[in-house]
Design an enzyme around this catalytic site. Structure first.
Site, PDB file in Angstrom:
ATOM      1  N   GLY A  10      39.295  15.832 -26.749  1.00 60.72           N
ATOM      2  CA  GLY A  10      39.429  14.767 -27.745  1.00 60.72           C
ATOM      3  C   GLY A  10      38.143  14.471 -28.499  1.00 60.72           C
ATOM      4  O   GLY A  10      37.206  15.278 -28.530  1.00 60.72           O
TER       5      GLY A  10
ATOM      6  N   CYS B  87      35.819  12.343 -27.781  1.00 61.18           N
ATOM      7  CA  CYS B  87      34.661  12.161 -26.895  1.00 61.18           C
ATOM      8  C   CYS B  87      33.910  13.469 -26.675  1.00 61.18           C
ATOM      9  O   CYS B  87      32.708  13.560 -26.911  1.00 61.18           O
ATOM     10  CB  CYS B  87      35.130  11.578 -25.572  1.00 61.18           C
ATOM     11  SG  CYS B  87      33.870  11.574 -24.309  1.00 61.18           S
TER      12      CYS B  87
ATOM     13  N   LEU C 261      28.628  -3.917 -47.840  1.00 63.80           N
ATOM     14  CA  LEU C 261      28.728  -2.857 -48.852  1.00 63.80           C
ATOM     15  C   LEU C 261      29.919  -3.138 -49.757  1.00 63.80           C
ATOM     16  O   LEU C 261      31.019  -3.419 -49.288  1.00 63.80           O
ATOM     17  CB  LEU C 261      28.906  -1.491 -48.177  1.00 63.80           C
ATOM     18  CG  LEU C 261      28.984  -0.344 -49.173  1.00 63.80           C
ATOM     19  CD1 LEU C 261      27.612  -0.042 -49.765  1.00 63.80           C
ATOM     20  CD2 LEU C 261      29.578   0.896 -48.538  1.00 63.80           C
TER      21      LEU C 261
ATOM     22  N   GLY D 282      33.657   1.170 -37.745  1.00 62.13           N
ATOM     23  CA  GLY D 282      34.690   0.985 -36.730  1.00 62.13           C
ATOM     24  C   GLY D 282      35.684   2.130 -36.734  1.00 62.13           C
ATOM     25  O   GLY D 282      35.638   3.022 -37.591  1.00 62.13           O
TER      26      GLY D 282
ATOM     27  N   ASP E  93      42.286   4.206 -26.686  1.00 64.53           N
ATOM     28  CA  ASP E  93      41.996   3.612 -28.001  1.00 64.53           C
ATOM     29  C   ASP E  93      43.271   3.247 -28.753  1.00 64.53           C
ATOM     30  O   ASP E  93      43.226   2.456 -29.694  1.00 64.53           O
ATOM     31  CB  ASP E  93      41.208   4.600 -28.876  1.00 64.53           C
ATOM     32  CG  ASP E  93      39.753   4.745 -28.452  1.00 64.53           C
ATOM     33  OD1 ASP E  93      39.381   4.212 -27.393  1.00 64.53           O
ATOM     34  OD2 ASP E  93      38.988   5.398 -29.194  1.00 64.53           O
TER      35      ASP E  93
ATOM     36  N   ALA F  91      35.573   5.607 -23.746  1.00 64.93           N
ATOM     37  CA  ALA F  91      36.157   6.736 -23.013  1.00 64.93           C
ATOM     38  C   ALA F  91      36.482   6.340 -21.573  1.00 64.93           C
ATOM     39  O   ALA F  91      37.551   6.679 -21.050  1.00 64.93           O
ATOM     40  CB  ALA F  91      35.190   7.912 -23.035  1.00 64.93           C
TER      41      ALA F  91
ATOM     42  N   HIS G  98      11.655   1.036  -3.972  1.00 61.51           N
ATOM     43  CA  HIS G  98      10.449   0.812  -4.762  1.00 61.51           C
ATOM     44  C   HIS G  98       9.663   2.105  -4.848  1.00 61.51           C
ATOM     45  O   HIS G  98       9.478   2.769  -3.833  1.00 61.51           O
ATOM     46  CB  HIS G  98       9.579  -0.262  -4.103  1.00 61.51           C
ATOM     47  CG  HIS G  98       8.267  -0.453  -4.806  1.00 61.51           C
ATOM     48  ND1 HIS G  98       8.168  -1.133  -5.998  1.00 61.51           N
ATOM     49  CD2 HIS G  98       7.016  -0.003  -4.511  1.00 61.51           C
ATOM     50  CE1 HIS G  98       6.896  -1.121  -6.390  1.00 61.51           C
ATOM     51  NE2 HIS G  98       6.182  -0.448  -5.510  1.00 61.51           N
TER      52      HIS G  98
HETATM   53  P1  NAI Z   1      31.644  -1.022 -34.405  1.00 64.36           P
HETATM   54  O1  NAI Z   1      32.819  -1.896 -34.480  1.00 64.36           O
HETATM   55  O2  NAI Z   1      30.862  -0.931 -33.138  1.00 64.36           O
HETATM   56  O3  NAI Z   1      30.595  -1.435 -35.551  1.00 64.36           O
HETATM   57  C1  NAI Z   1      30.934  -1.445 -36.922  1.00 64.36           C
HETATM   58  C2  NAI Z   1      30.006  -2.398 -37.656  1.00 64.36           C
HETATM   59  O4  NAI Z   1      30.194  -2.230 -39.052  1.00 64.36           O
HETATM   60  C3  NAI Z   1      30.274  -3.857 -37.360  1.00 64.36           C
HETATM   61  O5  NAI Z   1      29.077  -4.461 -36.892  1.00 64.36           O
HETATM   62  C4  NAI Z   1      30.722  -4.425 -38.709  1.00 64.36           C
HETATM   63  O6  NAI Z   1      30.291  -5.764 -38.906  1.00 64.36           O
HETATM   64  C5  NAI Z   1      30.063  -3.489 -39.702  1.00 64.36           C
HETATM   65  N1  NAI Z   1      30.723  -3.407 -41.028  1.00 64.36           N
HETATM   66  C6  NAI Z   1      32.046  -3.288 -41.283  1.00 64.36           C
HETATM   67  N2  NAI Z   1      32.276  -3.180 -42.607  1.00 64.36           N
HETATM   68  C7  NAI Z   1      31.064  -3.218 -43.217  1.00 64.36           C
HETATM   69  C8  NAI Z   1      30.632  -3.140 -44.590  1.00 64.36           C
HETATM   70  N3  NAI Z   1      31.504  -2.960 -45.615  1.00 64.36           N
HETATM   71  N4  NAI Z   1      29.295  -3.238 -44.856  1.00 64.36           N
HETATM   72  C9  NAI Z   1      28.410  -3.390 -43.831  1.00 64.36           C
HETATM   73  N5  NAI Z   1      28.763  -3.452 -42.534  1.00 64.36           N
HETATM   74  C10 NAI Z   1      30.074  -3.358 -42.219  1.00 64.36           C
HETATM   75  O7  NAI Z   1      32.168   0.423 -34.849  1.00 64.36           O
HETATM   76  P2  NAI Z   1      31.544   1.870 -34.717  1.00 64.36           P
HETATM   77  O8  NAI Z   1      30.072   1.817 -34.522  1.00 64.36           O
HETATM   78  O9  NAI Z   1      32.082   2.636 -35.880  1.00 64.36           O
HETATM   79  O10 NAI Z   1      32.178   2.408 -33.376  1.00 64.36           O
HETATM   80  C11 NAI Z   1      33.599   2.553 -33.281  1.00 64.36           C
HETATM   81  C12 NAI Z   1      34.062   2.470 -31.853  1.00 64.36           C
HETATM   82  O11 NAI Z   1      33.600   3.586 -31.118  1.00 64.36           O
HETATM   83  C13 NAI Z   1      33.557   1.233 -31.173  1.00 64.36           C
HETATM   84  O12 NAI Z   1      34.649   0.560 -30.625  1.00 64.36           O
HETATM   85  C14 NAI Z   1      32.650   1.727 -30.093  1.00 64.36           C
HETATM   86  O13 NAI Z   1      32.792   0.975 -28.914  1.00 64.36           O
HETATM   87  C15 NAI Z   1      33.071   3.165 -29.881  1.00 64.36           C
HETATM   88  N6  NAI Z   1      31.895   3.953 -29.549  1.00 64.36           N
HETATM   89  C16 NAI Z   1      31.295   3.767 -28.353  1.00 64.36           C
HETATM   90  C17 NAI Z   1      30.130   4.438 -28.043  1.00 64.36           C
HETATM   91  C18 NAI Z   1      29.469   4.183 -26.753  1.00 64.36           C
HETATM   92  O14 NAI Z   1      30.107   3.674 -25.851  1.00 64.36           O
HETATM   93  N7  NAI Z   1      28.190   4.491 -26.615  1.00 64.36           N
HETATM   94  C19 NAI Z   1      29.514   5.382 -28.973  1.00 64.36           C
HETATM   95  C20 NAI Z   1      30.218   5.460 -30.204  1.00 64.36           C
HETATM   96  C21 NAI Z   1      31.369   4.778 -30.456  1.00 64.36           C
END
Ligand code: NAI
Length: 466
Positions: free
Chosen positions: A41, A43, A239, A272, A313, A321, A445
């Site tokens: 997928g 991930c 944006l 997102g 999701d 994941a 430690h």
């Molecule tokens: P996100 O929901 O974490 O962040 C998207 C950000 O974009 C938000 O802070 C929002 O306010 C902002 N935003 C939305 N429209 C905008 C605009 N027009 N202009 C400026 N800012 C705007 O979504 P993201 O980073 O795309 O991740 C998607 C999903 O994938 C999340 O649910 C995340 O948990 C998951 N993911 C998890 C990872 C991890 O566990 N390390 C790594 C990558 C993704």
């Protein structure tokens, strides 16, 4: 007559492939439908694993460039070869996806290659690449189709200049100026990779903080550290439009009511992800979705249609994941007549920037909003011997516990290896631990984990090293 399976899982990501393996382990005749050429997928193919591979490589380069001198190591002619970095990333991915294929064979899960869709309850159609379609009977069907990047009209993807996270894992050169739209998890991880490799990076975030749902103290600290490394943040910046001008993109945004403009040679839109629930025949089968397009389920992952389940999701909850995996396992166990369960109170969230960010449970803002009385302990890594020895002592651990019962409510870490440190915290939550339990547990430690112990002692106002 169509082939009949006890369980057909639609989607071979971490939720789906794990569910299929668990189902087969429990004696169900199981198939998993996956349309990609490889299993695993988002991930494994274009998400967690490739991004971590590039984060690792770019971090090595960054450290060599900026931090090795502090350890007395010097050298000349430091350089990197981006094509080799990407090649290594691809090898990591193919090793992992091939591993899932091996696990399917080992567990006798049949991989049905093609696009899966529901014909009606109990019947699934698999359409192969060449257009041929075959129906399969599934006594139980599990939707594990995951999610896809959200596209916004203000910045339609052309996948050349305006890109999604999949594109940003394969750029053949380092952008001069990368504008990242969205200061969430994906935005910050990708911003880190390309900034470390030399791109000027500007992050536009609509909210007044990065990492929206994370604890504000943590998100402020991370922002400051990333700013020191050269990333620029434009908060409260929404944006509004983009315009492609030859090889660059003009961006127009609103910040505090004023129009602001940017120019970039690459734009990454990371605003997102949305559940992948269209084109699956869900409505034909009578499966109900919520207003956000997620499949509605009960606590046993059952949809409103008997025999159809959904996880990951594609349903409510964090798009992670590991959350999908646990749901897949619990759902398959339920189908096999066992009692599967997911503890949603103990799901860690991790951001793989450097320092890393990791947390379990409620933020201070959550607790204040719910008027929950809590005690807090906070310990800085700069007072932790191992972190000092590593030369990696930025960040802190924050432990939040119930004022009366001392039960852990939230633990938030920003610091080196936070992604690994959070493991002990997740276990503590799983066992319903108190801050005192963490504080009394013997921690080796010198280790970074001592910072968790100290912050837990801090809940009771008795830190030793601070
Ligand atoms: P996100 O929901 O974490 O962040 C998207 C950000 O974009 C938000 O802070 C929002 O306010 C902002 N935003 C939305 N429209 C905008 C605009 N027009 N202009 C400026 N800012 C705007 O979504 P993201 O980073 O795309 O991740 C998607 C999903 O994938 C999340 O649910 C995340 O948990 C998951 N993911 C998890 C990872 C991890 O566990 N390390 C790594 C990558 C993704």
């Amino acid at each position: 007559m169509s082939d009949t399976y006890d369980l057909i899982v639609i989607g071979g990501g971490p939720g789906g492939y794990v569910a299929a393996i668990r189902g087969a382990q429990l004696g169900l005749k199981t198939a998993c439908i996956e349309m990609r050429e490889t299993l695993g997928g988002t991930c494994l193919n274009v998400g967690c694993i490739p991004s971590k591979a590039l984060l690792e490589s770019s971090h090595h380069y960054f450290r060599a460039k900026h931090e090795f001198a502090g350890h007395g190591i010097s050298f000349s002619d430091l350089s990197f070869n981006l094509a080799d970095m990407i090649k290594r990333k691809n090898e990591v991915v193919s090793g992992m996806t091939g591993g899932v294929e091996f696990l399917f064979k080992k567990n006798k899960v049949t991989w049905l290659k093609g696009i899966g869709s529901l014909v009606k309850p109990g019947l699934v159609k698999v359409t192969a690449k060449d257009g041929t379609a075959v129906d399969y009977v599934g006594k139980n069907i599990m939707i594990a189709t995951g999610s896809e990047p959200i596209a916004i009209p203000a910045a339609p993807f052309d996948h050349e200049l305006i890109c999604d996270s999949t594109d940003a894992l394969n750029w053949s050169s380092v952008p001069k100026h990368l504008v990242v739209v969205g200061g969430g998890v994906i935005g910050l991880e990708m911003a880190s990779i390309w900034s470390r490799l030399g791109a000027k990076v500007t992050v536009l975030e609509a909210l007044d903080k990065i990492l929206g749902p994370m604890d504000r103290g943590i998100s402020t600290a991370l922002q400051k550290i990333l700013e020191k490394e050269g990333i620029t943040f434009e908060l409260s910046t929404l944006l509004e439009s983009t315009k492609i001008k030859g090889a660059s993109v003009g961006l127009t945004a609103k910040k505090d009511g004023k129009t602001v403009e940017f120019e970039a040679d690459k734009v990454l839109v990371a605003v997102g992800r949305r559940p992948y629930t269209e084109r699956l025949g869900l409505l034909d089968a009578g499966v109900e979705l919520d207003a956000r397009g997620r499949v509605k389920i009960d606590t046993h992952f059952k949809t409103n249609v008997p025999g159809i389940y959904a996880i990951g999701d594609a349903v409510q909850g964090p798009m992670l994941a590991h959350k999908a995996e646990e749901e897949g396992i619990a759902a398959s166990e339920g189908i096999a007549g066992k009692a599967g369960h997911v503890n949603y109170e103990a799901i860690p969230g991790v951001v793989y920037t450097w320092p890393e960010v990791a947390s379990v449970g409620a933020t201070e803002e959550d607790l204040k909003a719910k008027d929950v009385k809590y005690k807090k302990g906070q310990f800085n890594f700069r007072a932790n011997g191992r972190a000092k020895a590593m030369g990696d002592s930025e960040g802190f651990v924050k432990v939040l516990a119930d004022e009366k019962t001392d039960r852990l409510l939230g633990v938030h870490i920003i610091g080196p290896n936070a992604s690994e440190l959070i493991g002990e915290v997740a276990i503590a939550f799983e066992f319903g631990a108190s801050a005192e339990d963490l504080a009394r547990a013997v921690h080796a430690h010198p280790t970074l984990t001592e910072a968790i112990k100290e912050a837990s002692l801090g809940v009771d106002g008795r830190m030793i090293h601070s």
